[in-house]
Structure formats: C-alpha cells, structure tokens
Write a protein that holds these residues in place. Sequence first.
Motif, PDB file in Angstrom:
ATOM      1  N   PHE A  47       0.827  -1.199   0.000  1.00 43.09           N
ATOM      2  CA  PHE A  47       0.000   0.000   0.000  1.00 43.09           C
ATOM      3  C   PHE A  47       0.866   1.254   0.000  1.00 43.09           C
ATOM      4  CE2 PHE A  47      -3.247   2.945   0.908  1.00 43.09           C
ATOM      5  CZ  PHE A  47      -2.848   3.736   1.981  1.00 43.09           C
ATOM      6  N   VAL A  48       0.433   2.274  -0.773  1.00 42.19           N
ATOM      7  CA  VAL A  48       1.156   3.536  -0.830  1.00 42.19           C
ATOM      8  C   VAL A  48       0.287   4.676  -0.287  1.00 42.19           C
ATOM      9  CG1 VAL A  48       2.282   5.213  -2.320  1.00 42.19           C
ATOM     10  CG2 VAL A  48       2.509   2.766  -2.811  1.00 42.19           C
ATOM     11  N   TYR A  59      -4.928   9.083   3.026  1.00 41.97           N
ATOM     12  CA  TYR A  59      -4.291   8.195   4.007  1.00 41.97           C
ATOM     13  C   TYR A  59      -3.030   7.646   3.359  1.00 41.97           C
ATOM     14  CZ  TYR A  59      -3.700   4.238   7.186  1.00 41.97           C
ATOM     15  OH  TYR A  59      -3.199   3.333   8.086  1.00 41.97           O
ATOM     16  N   TYR A  60      -1.916   7.665   4.123  1.00 42.84           N
ATOM     17  CA  TYR A  60      -0.627   7.305   3.549  1.00 42.84           C
ATOM     18  C   TYR A  60       0.067   6.209   4.343  1.00 42.84           C
ATOM     19  CZ  TYR A  60      -1.248  11.766   1.138  1.00 42.84           C
ATOM     20  OH  TYR A  60      -1.751  12.794   0.378  1.00 42.84           O
ATOM     21  N   VAL A  64       5.996   6.479   3.051  1.00 48.77           N
ATOM     22  CA  VAL A  64       5.967   7.538   2.038  1.00 48.77           C
ATOM     23  C   VAL A  64       5.418   8.851   2.588  1.00 48.77           C
ATOM     24  CG1 VAL A  64       5.665   5.814   0.227  1.00 48.77           C
ATOM     25  CG2 VAL A  64       3.646   6.992   1.174  1.00 48.77           C
ATOM     26  N   LYS A  65       4.970   8.839   3.822  1.00 51.89           N
ATOM     27  CA  LYS A  65       4.347  10.039   4.400  1.00 51.89           C
ATOM     28  C   LYS A  65       5.316  11.204   4.363  1.00 51.89           C
ATOM     29  CE  LYS A  65       1.610   8.882   7.606  1.00 51.89           C
ATOM     30  NZ  LYS A  65       1.066   8.418   8.892  1.00 51.89           N
ATOM     31  N   GLY A  66       4.837  12.340   3.884  1.00 48.08           N
ATOM     32  CA  GLY A  66       5.669  13.526   3.778  1.00 48.08           C
ATOM     33  C   GLY A  66       6.336  13.678   2.428  1.00 48.08           C
ATOM     34  N   ARG A  67       6.387  12.607   1.648  1.00 41.68           N
ATOM     35  CA  ARG A  67       7.016  12.656   0.319  1.00 41.68           C
ATOM     36  C   ARG A  67       6.012  12.482  -0.815  1.00 41.68           C
ATOM     37  NH1 ARG A  67      10.275   8.890  -1.415  1.00 41.68           N
ATOM     38  NH2 ARG A  67       9.476   7.196  -0.083  1.00 41.68           N
ATOM     39  N   MET A  83       4.973  12.343  -6.297  1.00 40.84           N
ATOM     40  CA  MET A  83       6.034  11.716  -5.520  1.00 40.84           C
ATOM     41  C   MET A  83       7.279  12.588  -5.563  1.00 40.84           C
ATOM     42  SD  MET A  83       5.520   7.708  -6.542  1.00 40.84           S
ATOM     43  CE  MET A  83       6.106   7.915  -8.216  1.00 40.84           C
ATOM     44  N   ASN A  84       7.744  13.007  -4.416  1.00 34.30           N
ATOM     45  CA  ASN A  84       8.920  13.852  -4.298  1.00 34.30           C
ATOM     46  C   ASN A  84      10.022  13.117  -3.546  1.00 34.30           C
ATOM     47  OD1 ASN A  84       7.426  15.992  -5.509  1.00 34.30           O
ATOM     48  ND2 ASN A  84       6.607  16.560  -3.503  1.00 34.30           N
TER      49      ASN A  84
END
Length: 124
Positions: A47-48, A59-60, A64-67, A83-84
């Motif tokens: 899950f992403v 919901y993350y 990956v949270k924050g990016r 996506m950063n």
Amino acid sequence: QVQLVESGGGLVQAGDSLRLSCTVSGRTVSNYAMGWFRQAPGKDREFVAAMSRNTGRPYYADSVKGRITISRDVSKNMVSLQMNSLKPEDTAVYYCAASVLLGPSPDAREYDYWGQGTQVTVSS
C-alpha cells in the motif's frame, strides 16, 4: 465497467520528483475510494496511498508520508500521485485501484478494480 489507466511512470534519479496519473473511465471518480499500491520485484504488493470516496480524505503509508501526495481531479476524472524526494527503494510497478467502499483503505482486498500498472525506476 470501470477502467483504470495509469500513466506517468519512468526512470528518474534519486531525489527527483514524478507525478503518476490514473484516468478513470466508465464511472465518476468520486463514486469510488481510490488507492495506489506498488510492487517491487520479488516482493508483495504494498500500500502507498488512498483517498476516501466522498470527502477525498487521504491516508498514507508510513514509508511515504511527507514525500507523496494523493489528489483527485473530478473534472478530469483522474487521481494523481505526486512523488517527491524519490529513493531507489521506491522502484516498483505502481497500480491504481478503485473501491466501492467508503475508504480510505490500505487493504488491497477491499479494491474492486485495478489498472495495469506503470513502472517507476529510481536510480541511485
């Protein structure tokens, strides 16, 4: 019948950004909770990010949270994944999915429709 088509994948370097899109056809995107999952070679599907059906609440995954940011454009019937600060470990095939449930859900079993996936490769 709902169809999902992902686009925007590619080869980038670590630290770069990429925006994936999922075009929904057959029904309005706001009728579904939407999710993004990914699968790296030899690994299970992971899950992403997800978005609820009505309010679009995101919901993350912690990884990956924050990016990564999930968003929805109802006028284009599309869901996007920005996506950063990409990392080599983000390399995977990314899948878009739609659920008739309220969402948002990290459980792939709750999704009814899936796209074919788009490859994201991050080089170090």
